[in-house]
Design an enzyme around this catalytic site. Structure first.
Site, short mmCIF file in Angstrom:
data_model
loop_
_atom_site.label_atom_id
_atom_site.label_comp_id
_atom_site.label_asym_id
_atom_site.label_seq_id
_atom_site.Cartn_x
_atom_site.Cartn_y
_atom_site.Cartn_z
N GLY A 1 -15.82 -10.52 0.16
CA GLY A 1 -16.53 -10.02 1.50
C GLY A 1 -17.48 -8.82 1.06
CG ASP A 2 -15.65 -5.40 -0.54
OD1 ASP A 2 -15.64 -5.24 0.45
OD2 ASP A 2 -14.52 -5.06 -1.33
N GLY B 1 -17.99 -18.79 8.94
CA GLY B 1 -18.12 -20.10 9.55
C GLY B 1 -17.71 -21.14 8.65
CE1 TYR C 1 -3.95 -2.04 0.72
CE2 TYR C 1 -2.77 -3.23 1.93
CZ TYR C 1 -3.69 -3.07 1.19
OH TYR C 1 -4.73 -4.12 1.28
#
Length: 322
Positions: free
Chosen positions: A263-264, A233, A111
């Site tokens: 995830g997005d 999970g 980054y």
């Protein structure tokens, strides 16, 4: 006039840092790569694009540098049908960048975001009416981590939303490259208390709560007012709502090409489900499907499906090549 504005306002409003993304096109890694693929990425803009592709009005804002990378990001997000009318352009600070490499099957990201335009966002730049007219405000812990002023923006935005009765979705998105676990813990758990929907990963929660057992995690979450949606999970997502724990199975992916952005994609599907009036469990099911579809293609946001593609998947329609 006010009713007309509300009708045209984004259903989802989100904000944060979007950065130029350069990916090394060489399996030996960045050191030996002669070509880089140019794109962009950012958790919040990814979610906004995903929600827009599912047929909703979505708005994203943040701060971009007045530079070629910032202009590319602005035009690309706008081109996806996301409202970018509240984006701030900073003439003094650059757009952040990240460089990704894949070496020996392992992905690494570097980054370059210190003193970026996004890190200099100020609370007074927020347009309260823009947030107040939304159905859902979505924020993440990444924005909270990039600078004290960006954290102040997150907290003010959440307070504006709560005061206006706008639902708040919060994904902690724990990034230990941005701050220490101790710093993250105090901030992220405080923000979780302001959310209506808390969207953490199970591994994140074990770090934040400093516990090892799943049961201990759920006990901690039960003290929140938020509906908790716990990703990661055993082939399922947990929903903890009104003291009831529900397991929502994943959709099996035919192939896994790139887990970045999953995830997005989940968040976009979940928020879309809420906007469509689904129950929390039904919204999570849509989120699971989105995550499954995203990991079957390469890219931070490029693989986010349209609602037509989601419907085809749900209906098991066969793709016909013409």
């Amino acid at each position: 006039m006010k009713k007309d504005m509300a009708r045209l306002a984004p259903e989802l409003v989100t904000f944060g840092e979007s950065m130029g993304l350069f990916t090394a096109q060489d399996s030996r890694g960045l050191e030996y790569a002669s070509n880089l693929h140019k794109s962009f990425g950012g958790a919040e803009s990814n979610v906004a694009i995903g929600v827009a592709r599912l047929g909703h009005r979505a708005g994203w804002f943040g701060a971009l540098g007045n530079d070629p990378i910032g202009k590319m990001i602005y035009k690309a997000i706008r081109g996806e049908g996301v409202d970018v009318s509240h984006v701030v352009t900073n003439d003094e600070a650059p757009t952040g960048m990240m460089i990704r490499e894949n070496t020996a099957g392992r992905s690494s990201v570097y980054y370059y975001r210190k003193a970026s335009a996004a890190s200099q966002m100020q609370p007074e730049q927020l347009d309260a009416s823009y947030i107040e007219n939304a159905n859902i405000l979505h924020v993440t812990g990444i924005t909270a981590a990039i600078s004290p002023s960006a954290l102040a923006c997150v907290e003010k935005a959440m307070d504006i939303a709560r005061g206006a009765g706008v639902k708040i979705s919060f994904d902690p998105n724990l990034r230990l490259k941005l701050w220490t676990l101790e710093e993250a813990r105090s901030v992220l758990l405080r923000l979780a208390e302001k959310a209506d929907y808390f969207l953490p990963g199970l591994d994140e929660l074990k770090l934040l709560y400093n516990v090892e057992e799943d049961k201990a995690v759920f006990e901690k979450l039960s003290r929140l007012n938020a509906v908790s949606v716990i990703k990661g999970g055993p082939d399922l997502t947990y929903v903890l709502e009104d003291g009831i724990l529900t397991e929502v199975p994943y959709f099996k992916a035919d192939q896994v090409l790139d887990t970045v952005g999953a995830g997005d994609g989940f968040c976009a599907g979940f928020i879309s489900g809420l906007l469509k009036g689904h129950t929390t469990v039904e919204a999570v099911r849509l989120g699971n499907l989105m995550g499954s579809m995203v990991i079957q293609a390469v890219g931070d946001w490029e693989a986010l499906p349209t609602w037509e593609q989601v419907e085809a998947k749900l209906g098991h329609k066969m793709h016909i090549e013409r």
